[in-house]
Design a protein around this motif. Structure first.
Motif, PDB file in Angstrom:
ATOM      1  N   ASN A  69       0.949  -1.260  -0.163  1.00  0.00           N
ATOM      2  CA  ASN A  69      -0.004   0.014  -0.187  1.00  0.00           C
ATOM      3  C   ASN A  69       1.016   1.266  -0.066  1.00  0.00           C
ATOM      4  O   ASN A  69       2.000   1.028   0.687  1.00  0.00           O
ATOM      5  CB  ASN A  69      -0.739  -0.188   1.368  1.00  0.00           C
ATOM      6  N   LYS A  71       0.886   4.122   1.512  1.00  0.00           N
ATOM      7  CA  LYS A  71       0.945   4.541   2.750  1.00  0.00           C
ATOM      8  C   LYS A  71       1.906   3.510   3.356  1.00  0.00           C
ATOM      9  O   LYS A  71       2.508   4.147   4.685  1.00  0.00           O
ATOM     10  CB  LYS A  71      -0.353   4.496   3.524  1.00  0.00           C
ATOM     11  N   PHE A  74       0.068  -2.284   6.702  1.00  0.00           N
ATOM     12  CA  PHE A  74      -0.901  -2.177   7.604  1.00  0.00           C
ATOM     13  C   PHE A  74      -0.408  -2.359   9.096  1.00  0.00           C
ATOM     14  O   PHE A  74      -0.562  -1.895  10.043  1.00  0.00           O
ATOM     15  CB  PHE A  74      -2.185  -2.888   7.519  1.00  0.00           C
ATOM     16  N   ARG A  77       1.899   0.196  10.157  1.00  0.00           N
ATOM     17  CA  ARG A  77       1.413   1.346  10.780  1.00  0.00           C
ATOM     18  C   ARG A  77       0.445   1.031  11.996  1.00  0.00           C
ATOM     19  O   ARG A  77       0.224   2.060  13.014  1.00  0.00           O
ATOM     20  CB  ARG A  77       0.447   1.904   9.724  1.00  0.00           C
ATOM     21  N   LYS A  78      -0.002  -0.214  12.264  1.00  0.00           N
ATOM     22  CA  LYS A  78      -0.546  -0.596  13.493  1.00  0.00           C
ATOM     23  C   LYS A  78       0.192  -0.624  14.730  1.00  0.00           C
ATOM     24  O   LYS A  78      -0.182  -0.037  15.737  1.00  0.00           O
ATOM     25  CB  LYS A  78      -1.271  -1.987  13.117  1.00  0.00           C
ATOM     26  N   ASP A  93      -5.937   8.622  13.406  1.00  0.00           N
ATOM     27  CA  ASP A  93      -6.524   7.826  12.240  1.00  0.00           C
ATOM     28  C   ASP A  93      -5.386   6.918  11.881  1.00  0.00           C
ATOM     29  O   ASP A  93      -4.656   7.564  11.280  1.00  0.00           O
ATOM     30  CB  ASP A  93      -7.470   8.608  11.276  1.00  0.00           C
ATOM     31  N   ASN A  95      -5.168   5.723   8.906  1.00  0.00           N
ATOM     32  CA  ASN A  95      -5.071   6.329   7.537  1.00  0.00           C
ATOM     33  C   ASN A  95      -4.151   7.646   7.635  1.00  0.00           C
ATOM     34  O   ASN A  95      -3.581   8.025   6.423  1.00  0.00           O
ATOM     35  CB  ASN A  95      -6.213   6.385   6.962  1.00  0.00           C
ATOM     36  N   HIS A  96      -4.154   8.135   8.869  1.00  0.00           N
ATOM     37  CA  HIS A  96      -3.048   9.266   8.886  1.00  0.00           C
ATOM     38  C   HIS A  96      -1.658   8.962   9.311  1.00  0.00           C
ATOM     39  O   HIS A  96      -0.946   9.854   9.907  1.00  0.00           O
ATOM     40  CB  HIS A  96      -3.593  10.148   9.628  1.00  0.00           C
ATOM     41  N   TRP A  98       1.907   7.589   7.504  1.00  0.00           N
ATOM     42  CA  TRP A  98       2.384   7.345   6.337  1.00  0.00           C
ATOM     43  C   TRP A  98       3.737   6.658   6.437  1.00  0.00           C
ATOM     44  O   TRP A  98       4.710   7.221   7.355  1.00  0.00           O
ATOM     45  CB  TRP A  98       2.400   8.512   5.638  1.00  0.00           C
ATOM     46  N   SER A 261      -8.171  18.013   5.237  1.00  0.00           N
ATOM     47  CA  SER A 261      -8.464  16.919   4.142  1.00  0.00           C
ATOM     48  C   SER A 261      -7.923  17.309   2.809  1.00  0.00           C
ATOM     49  O   SER A 261      -7.433  16.406   2.050  1.00  0.00           O
ATOM     50  CB  SER A 261      -9.864  16.606   3.957  1.00  0.00           C
ATOM     51  N   GLU A 265      -4.856  14.700   1.120  1.00  0.00           N
ATOM     52  CA  GLU A 265      -4.953  14.242  -0.141  1.00  0.00           C
ATOM     53  C   GLU A 265      -3.778  14.454  -1.085  1.00  0.00           C
ATOM     54  O   GLU A 265      -3.373  13.824  -1.791  1.00  0.00           O
ATOM     55  CB  GLU A 265      -6.181  15.048  -0.844  1.00  0.00           C
ATOM     56  N   ASN A 268      -1.297  12.099   0.166  1.00  0.00           N
ATOM     57  CA  ASN A 268      -1.726  10.667  -0.251  1.00  0.00           C
ATOM     58  C   ASN A 268      -1.356  10.565  -1.872  1.00  0.00           C
ATOM     59  O   ASN A 268      -0.604   9.822  -2.125  1.00  0.00           O
ATOM     60  CB  ASN A 268      -3.178  10.594  -0.272  1.00  0.00           C
TER      61      ASN A 268
END
Ligand SMILES: Cc1ncc(COP(=O)(O)O)c(C=O)c1O
Length: 406
Positions: A69, A71, A74, A77-78, A93, A95-96, A98, A261, A265, A268
C-alpha cells in the motif's frame, strides 16, 4: 556548461555531505584512515541493530518482494498506532500514518505537499539542515528562529513571535535537537503550541531522537499539545534502532486533521507517486516497536552512548577555549571555539584544515544554518578510545591558531 542543474537548486544548501566530505573521500582513496565524525550513522561504529529485528526481517523477506500500500504495510502502521496510544497521545486515524524511506523522504514529501511560493516556514537555528533545504526546494522561504545557547539551546519564543507574519505557514520543531542535543521543556512546548494555535501554523515535529535521552531529561511528544492546529510528527528506525541503512521512517498527522483533508489528499497523492517505501524496511517496524527497547541500555549509565557522551563532553570542555552545552539527548555536541583565544579561520576552512592535517572529519556549525562561524558539531558515536584520539588531535590542531597574548 552544457548540462546545468535546475534553478530550483540554486539556493538549496546541504553541507553535511558537502565539499569537505569530498576531500575526505579523496584522502581515503589515497589510503589514509579518516575518523568520520560527520554523520549520525550508529551502525558505522559497531552500534548494531537488535538481532531480533534482523532475524524477523530475514524470515519475512519474501513478503517484501512486491509493492505495498502506498502509505505502508498495515501491520507496521498498526504498531506505530499502538505505540502512539501507549504514549497517551490520544486518538489518531491509522490512515493518517505514512511510512517513508527514512524521515528524510517524508520531510521532502510533507514540505512539497504543503508549501507554495511566498509561504514562510519557521525553522530553528541551528537546525538539521535538510529542513531548510526541503523548504527551499519546495519553493517556500525558510525563516530561522534563534535558540538560546545560554538557555540550553531552547527556542527563543519572542524571536519566533517576531518572525510570524501572514505568510507564515508552518513551524519546524526538532526535539530532541540535532545538532545541540537539547530537549525542550514543557513550558517551551506549550508556548509554541499557543503560537501555532493563534496563527494556524502547521507544526512539523521531528522527533527522531525521542528515545535517545540521557540522565533525567524527559522528552514530551509535541502531539500532546496539538488540539486546534495540525501537527505532523516524524520518527523512524535510523537512530534508536541503529537501522539508518534500511531507510525506515514514518509520519503521523494529529490535531485538527478534519480541517486538513485537502493537504492529506496531497500527501496521499505524493505517497502514491513514489508507489511505496522500501518494503523490507517496513517489515522491521512491528518487531522494532514492541518489547524490550535495547536503546534504553545504551543511554543508561554504563551504556555506550551515555559513557561516550560523558567522556566526549569532559575531554572537549577541558580544552582551553572550548565550551559546549552538555547534550541531554541525541548523538552530538555543538562545540563553541572562543575566538578571543584562537584566531581561527571561518568554520568550513577550519574543518577542512583539521581533516587535511589530522584526518578527522567534522561538520562546521554554519552547515546547521547558524550565522556564527565558530561552532563545530562533534558526533560522539565512536568508542571511547577513538574519541580520546580525536579530541587530543583537536587540541593539538588548535594550538597553531592560539593568539600570542594567550
Ligand atoms: C533531526 C533529524 N531528522 C531527520 C533525520 C533523517 O533521518 P532518516 O535516516 O530517517 O532519513 C536525521 C538524520 O540525521 C536527523 O538528525
Amino acid at each position: 556548461m552544457r548540462y546545468q542543474k535546475s534553478n530550483r537548486l540554486n539556493d538549496v544548501c546541504y553541507d553535511i555531505r558537502g565539499p569537505v566530505l569530498e576531500a575526505a573521500e579523496r584522502l581515503e582513496r589515497e589510503g589514509h584512515r579518516i575518523i568520520k565524525l560527520n554523520i549520525g550513522n550508529p551502525a558505522a561504529f559497531q552500534l548494531d541493530a537488535p538481532d531480533e529485528i534482523i532475524v524477523d526481517v530475514i524470515a519475512n523477506l519474501r513478503k517484501g518482494e512486491g509493492y505495498s500500500n502506498s502509505k505502508g504495510l498495515f501491520s507496521a502502521r498498526k504498531a506505530i498506532f499502538q505505540r502512539w496510544q501507549a504514549n497517551g497521545l490520544g486518538h489518531i486515524d491509522i490512515n493518517h500514518i505514512w511510512l517513508g524511506n527514512g524521515v528524510s523522504e517524508l520531510i521532502s514529501l510533507a514540505t512539497s505537499a504543503l508549501l507554495n511560493h511566498n509561504d514562510e516556514v519557521l525553522i530553528p537555528a541551528p537546525d538539521y539542515p535538510l529542513w531548510t533545504a526541503a523548504v527551499t526546494l519546495a519553493g517556500a522561504t525558510p525563516r530561522h528562529y534563534q535558540c538560546n545557547e545560554d538557555l540550553g539551546w531552547e527556542p527563543n519564543i519572542e524571536h519566533i513571535r517576531s518572525l510570524i507574519n501572514p505568510n507564515t505557514k508552518a513551524l519546524v520543531l526538532i526535539n530532541p535537537n540535532n545538532p545541540t542535543g537539547a530537549v525542550y521543556s514543557r513550558e517551551c512546548l506549550i508556548q509554541i503550541a499557543e503560537l501555532a494555535k493563534q496563527h494556524q501554523l502547521v507544526v512539523f515535529a521531528d522527533e527522531i531522537y525521542d528515545r535517545i535521552i540521557y540522565d533525567d531529561a524527559e522528552h514530551i511528544p509535541f502531539a500532546q499539545f496539538a488540539e486546534q492546529f495540525l501537527c505532523l510528527s516524524f520518527n523512524g528506525l535510523s537512530k534508536s534502532h541503529r537501522l539508518a541503512g534500511f531507510r525506515s521512517g514514518w509520519m503521523v498527522a494529529s490535531g485538527c486533521v478534519e480541517e486538513a483533508s485537502d493537504l492529506i489528499e496531497g500527501i496521499n497523492m505524493l505517497a502514491s507517486m513514489r508507489l511505496c517505501s522500501n518494503v523490507p524496511a517496513q517489515l522491521a517496524i512491528q518487531t522494532a516497536l514492541g518489547g524490550h527497547q535495547t536503546i534504553d541500555d545504551l543511554v543508561a549509565p554504563g551504556g555506550r552512548l551515555y559513557e561516550q557522551r560523558n567522556r566526549a563532553y569532559e575531554l572537549l570542555t577541558a580544552i582551553e577555549g572550548i565550551s559546549c552545552v552538555k547534550a541531554q539527548a541525541a548523538l552530538y555536541l555543538f562545540v563553541k571555539i572562543d575566538t578571543n583565544i584562537y584566531a581561527v579561520p571561518d568554520d568550513e576552512e577550519l574543518v577542512l584544515q583539521f581533516l587535511l592535517q589530522q584526518h578527522i572529519l567534522l561538520v562546521q556549525g554554519s552547515a546547521f544554518n547558524v550565522p556564527e562561524k565558530h561552532y563545530l558539531r562533534f558526533v560522539f558515536l565512536p568508542h571511547i578510545e577513538d574519541l580520546v584520539v580525536a579530541i587530543e588531535r583537536l587540541e593539538t590542531f588548535l594550538q597553531q591558531y592560539k593568539r600570542h597574548d594567550y
